[in-house]
Every structure is written in structure tokens, then in C-alpha cells.
Design a protein around this motif. Structure first.
Motif, PDB file in Angstrom:
ATOM      1  N   ASP A  82       0.796  -1.228   0.000  1.00 56.51           N
ATOM      2  CA  ASP A  82       0.000   0.000   0.000  1.00 56.51           C
ATOM      3  C   ASP A  82       0.830   1.280   0.000  1.00 56.51           C
ATOM      4  N   SER A  83       2.155   1.167  -0.070  1.00 59.13           N
ATOM      5  CA  SER A  83       2.982   2.372  -0.152  1.00 59.13           C
ATOM      6  C   SER A  83       4.336   2.029  -0.740  1.00 59.13           C
TER       7      SER A  83
ATOM      8  N   GLU B 298      -8.899  11.408  -1.447  1.00 61.90           N
ATOM      9  CA  GLU B 298      -8.286  10.113  -1.163  1.00 61.90           C
ATOM     10  C   GLU B 298      -9.228   8.956  -1.476  1.00 61.90           C
ATOM     11  N   THR B 299     -10.485   9.077  -1.097  1.00 57.85           N
ATOM     12  CA  THR B 299     -11.427   7.981  -1.325  1.00 57.85           C
ATOM     13  C   THR B 299     -11.595   7.703  -2.813  1.00 57.85           C
TER      14      THR B 299
ATOM     15  N   HIS C 224      -0.192  -0.069  -4.563  1.00 58.29           N
ATOM     16  CA  HIS C 224      -1.331   0.833  -4.701  1.00 58.29           C
ATOM     17  C   HIS C 224      -1.169   1.976  -3.703  1.00 58.29           C
ATOM     18  N   ASP C 225      -0.411   2.978  -4.105  1.00 59.41           N
ATOM     19  CA  ASP C 225      -0.167   4.140  -3.263  1.00 59.41           C
ATOM     20  C   ASP C 225      -0.928   5.314  -3.872  1.00 59.41           C
ATOM     21  N   TRP C 226      -2.090   5.622  -3.293  1.00 60.94           N
ATOM     22  CA  TRP C 226      -2.961   6.630  -3.893  1.00 60.94           C
ATOM     23  C   TRP C 226      -2.284   7.987  -4.003  1.00 60.94           C
TER      24      TRP C 226
ATOM     25  N   ARG D  29      -9.529   8.461  -5.234  1.00 62.54           N
ATOM     26  CA  ARG D  29      -8.280   7.953  -5.807  1.00 62.54           C
ATOM     27  C   ARG D  29      -8.071   6.478  -5.452  1.00 62.54           C
ATOM     28  N   ARG D  30      -8.337   6.122  -4.218  1.00 64.37           N
ATOM     29  CA  ARG D  30      -8.214   4.711  -3.826  1.00 64.37           C
ATOM     30  C   ARG D  30      -9.185   3.844  -4.619  1.00 64.37           C
ATOM     31  N   ASN D  31     -10.412   4.316  -4.754  1.00 65.69           N
ATOM     32  CA  ASN D  31     -11.412   3.538  -5.477  1.00 65.69           C
ATOM     33  C   ASN D  31     -11.076   3.400  -6.952  1.00 65.69           C
TER      34      ASN D  31
ATOM     35  N   THR E 199      -8.497   0.725  -7.310  1.00 72.16           N
ATOM     36  CA  THR E 199      -9.159  -0.581  -7.206  1.00 72.16           C
ATOM     37  C   THR E 199      -9.879  -0.921  -8.502  1.00 72.16           C
TER      38      THR E 199
END
Length: 427
Positions: free
Chosen positions: A32-33, A253-254, A191-193, A256-258, A261
């Protein structure tokens, strides 16, 4: 398409559909980073890595966080930062030379799909030193295990961090082709947003529509599994719910994360269930003119969906209902039409044109031949098209407007010199 060739294509596709559940697909380990990468490398005994990226990312220093983390961990790194928008054989060979010259043991693809595809192809050349890039074109021609491959996407669209494909352009012929092999699936992805937060809105939009194209083409094809259908459905829903937010607010952030995914899930869907004529047409346009892949896919998608007509309507209707674009009470034809209208609307809101400029009429025959060779018999499309039908689609995508009179057409820009998507946007 003549009946004999049509029968051959469908037989070929049916055979792949039968063996699909037992093919050795795998999914990478997800970190995640970027700060977690050195620990992963150390655990695998890696002391020297090749970092493949593009000029735009290198110029703004987006790799510096990773490079600093590698230095702190005592891991040597060599940077190849010349990847162009449609990575070329020359890019791959230059990266390969750096890998060997610096005693590297692993490869990191850092950037959009171009950098990750260049990294994959360089890894394939490490694994198969006696094979040229071109000789690995097509399906299952790598065969050997690559050095450790880590994919770090900075866009949410290509899905290259989970796919078995690398798409490369021969800069001498301007022929763009895929290399497809299970060996090309990265072992690790990050997956580092935060890496996507600074993307220009135009690139967020184009790469997001690229992910949508992957999910849609995988879902409406004839070689799906329960898993790929679930991945495609969820990807379309996430894109529907999050792409405009990410486009309008780059630091959300939400969203970008989505979108990361969604890109990943769409990548899973199409790496197992394939794509279709949108990609075949886009690849030839990218190879010939250097058009960024996400932009080409976004423009071409609604035109191809309309041309498929009733053959694709039932599955498009499912996508439309799942995403909340259509209601359960609407007919399949109405729901499918609503879905295509939504794609048109998304393109308009994202600043993506209805047609592509710069296509030369005298190139249509060659590009249609390339698209035909890529798609048939492999892609399990709803409707089979031959070269003549594909040539017509180029005319549709061009809106009937061509760049040059016959005999005066120039291939421009060259994929060897055109900037990467990231460099072009960040300049």
C-alpha cells in the motif's frame, strides 16, 4: 467476415473458453505504499534494481520517495527514464542494457502503462536473451520466469500492474503489438494513492476511461468467468461513482483509492477474458500516430458499442443496471442505449473529443490489417468484423475527416519521439 473464417474464430475462442479455468493466472502481492518496497526487495535477496519510468515523472521527482527509501535500505538502483507514450523496441533495448550493465536483479515499472509495459518487455528480454522483442509478439512466447517484477502505477487506468500483457511499438514500422504471457504478470504491485493525487485532470479522465474500456470489453465478450464478470461489474460501478470526483478534486483520497481498485479489477477482468475491437483499433492508432492509449480507447469505445448493436445490448444492460445508469424496468435495448449515452456524457465532461483528428485515409488499409491480425481469432467479441468492417470503423472514429490527401500523409508524431502521457501532461 466469410463463414469459414468466422467458424475458425469462434472455434478458437471456444477452445480458450474451455481451458480458461485451468490456465495459470495469478494476482500480484499488493503493497500500500512505496516505502514498503525496500523491505520486499530485501526479503527476496535483491541488492540492485532497475527503475523504469518516463521523462515527465523523472522531471517532477515523483520517484524520489522510492529512491530515497531504496538508498536507506542499501539497495542500489539504476533509473531508465526515457520511456515514451507508446513504448518502443528501442526503449526496451535501452532499459535492458542498463539492467545488465549495472548488475540488476529486479525491475520496477514506475508510472503509467507505458513504463510498466516497457519494464515487462525488458524483463522478458532478460528471461529470453536470444529472442527479439518482436519474436515474442502474440500469445505465450516468453515461457521463462522473469526477474522479480514490481509494478507501481501512477495512473488509475491501464491495469498493467496485474495483466499478462505488454504492448510495444516497433519504431521503424510504427506497428504496435501485444506480448501476452503469464510470465509478464508482476509479482508485486503497489497501490499508493498519493502517487495519483497530483495527476492533471486530463490524464485522470483519459486513464479512467481506459479502465472503463477494459471492464466493458471484458464483460461483453464471450469468454467470461464468474470471477471476471464480478471484477468487471465492480470496476464499472466504481468508475461510475468515483471518476468525476477524482477528475474534479485530484486530492480526494477515497476517489483515488477507489479508482486504483477499479483499474486493478478491470485489469483482472480483461487479462483473463480479453478485450475487443476497441483495443485493436486503438493499438494501431497509437502505433501509427503516437495517440495516447487511454485517449484512443475513450474516443473509440462508444462508436464500437453502437456498432455492435443488439449483440452487445443484453450485457451492456446488465452493466447499466448495476451502476445505476438504468432501472430494472427498462428493456435491454433501452438500458444499453442509456449506458452508451452515459459513456458519451462522461467523455464530454472529461474533455475527451467525439472523434480523433490526424488520421490519414491512406493509412486505413494497413491499420485495419494490423487490427484484424491482433483481434482475430483471439478476441471473443460480440460480433466478428473483417478488415473491411474495421476500416469502416476508422472512418467512423475520424468522423469522416482525414488529415492529408492521398500520397502526402505523414506519420506524426513518431512514437519514438512523442512524449509519454505523464510527460505531456506535466510539462
Amino acid at each position: 467476415m466469410n463463414p469459414l473464417r468466422k467458424a475458425w474464430c469462434r472455434t478458437y475462442q471456444a477452445a480458450f473458453r474451455i481451458v480458461l479455468p485451468v490456465l495459470p493466472y495469478r494476482e500480484p502481492k499488493i503493497l500500500d505504499s512505496v516505502e514498503a518496497v525496500p523491505t520486499e526487495l530485501t526479503s527476496r535477496g535483491v541488492k540492485s534494481v532497475l527503475l523504469v519510468t518516463d521523462p515527465g515523472i523523472a522531471r517532477i521527482g515523483l520517484t524520489h520517495g522510492l529512491e530515497d527509501a531504496l538508498a536507506r535500505a542499501g539497495i542500489a538502483h539504476t533509473v531508465y527514464s526515457e520511456t515514451v507514450a507508446n513504448p518502443t523496441v528501442a526503449n526496451v533495448e535501452a532499459a535492458l542494457a542498463l539492467y545488465h550493465a549495472n548488475g540488476c536483479q529486479a525491475i520496477i515499472g514506475f508510472g503509467g502503462g507505458s513504463s510498466m509495459d516497457c519494464a515487462k518487455a525488458a524483463g522478458a528480454r532478460v528471461a529470453q536473451p536470444r529472442k527479439s522483442v518482436g519474436s515474442m509478439r502474440g500469445l505465450l512466447r516468453v515461457h521463462r520466469k522473469l526477474p522479480l517484477l514490481i509494478a507501481i502505477p501512477t495512473t488509475a487506468g491501464t491495469g498493467s500492474e496485474v495483466t499478462l500483457a505488454a504492448v510495444i511499438t516497433d519504431e521503424k514500422t510504427h506497428y504496435k503489438y501485444p506480448i501476452n504471457d503469464f510470465a509478464l504478470i508482476p509479482s508485486v504491485t503497489v497501490h499508493d494513492w498519493r502517487l495519483t493525487a497530483g495527476l492533471p485532470a486530463s490524464i485522470t479522465g483519459q486513464t479512467g476511461m481506459d479502465a472503463l474500456t477494459h471492464a466493458v470489453e471484458a464483460f461483453i465478450g464471450r469468454s467470461t468467468t464468474r470471477h471476471t464478470r464480478e471484477m468487471a461489474l465492480d470496476a464499472v460501478r466504481l468508475i461510475h461513482d468515483n471518476l468525476l470526483t477524482a477528475y474534479e478534486n485530484s486530492g480526494d483520497e477515497t476517489a483515488r483509492r477507489n479508482m486504483l481498485t477499479a483499474s486493478y479489477e478491470a485489469g483482472i477482468a480483461f487479462t483473463q477474458s480479453y478485450v475487443g475491437y476497441v483495443h485493436a483499433i486503438a493499438h494501431s492508432l497509437g502505433g501509427r500516430y503516437g495517440i495516447p492509449h487511454g485517449l484512443a480507447n475513450a474516443v473509440i469505445l462508444p462508436h464500437v458499442l453502437r456498432a455492435y448493436g443488439s449483440a452487445a445490448a443484453p450485457k451492456l444492460a446488465i452493466l447499466a443496471r448495476h451502476a445505476g445508469i438504468a432501472t430494472v424496468s427498462e428493456t435491454d435495448d433501452a438500458a444499453a442505449a442509456a449506458f452508451i449515452e452515459w459513456v458519451d456524457g462522461m467523455n464530454a465532461r472529461l474533455g475527451i473529443p467525439v472523434h480523433l483528428d490526424g488520421i490519414c485515409a491512406e493509412d486505413l488499409e494497413v491499420m485495419a490489417a494490423h487490427a484484424d491480425a491482433e483481434a482475430n481469432p483471439l478476441y471473443p467479441v460480440p460480433v466478428l468484423w473483417d478488415r473491411t468492417a474495421l476500416e469502416h470503423m476508422y472512418r467512423v472514429v475520424a468522423g469522416g475527416r482525414f488529415a492529408d490527401e492521398p500520397g502526402t500523409c505523414q506519420t506524426n508524431p513518431s512514437p519514438l519521439t512523442s512524449p509519454s502521457v505523464d510527460e505531456e501532461a506535466l510539462a
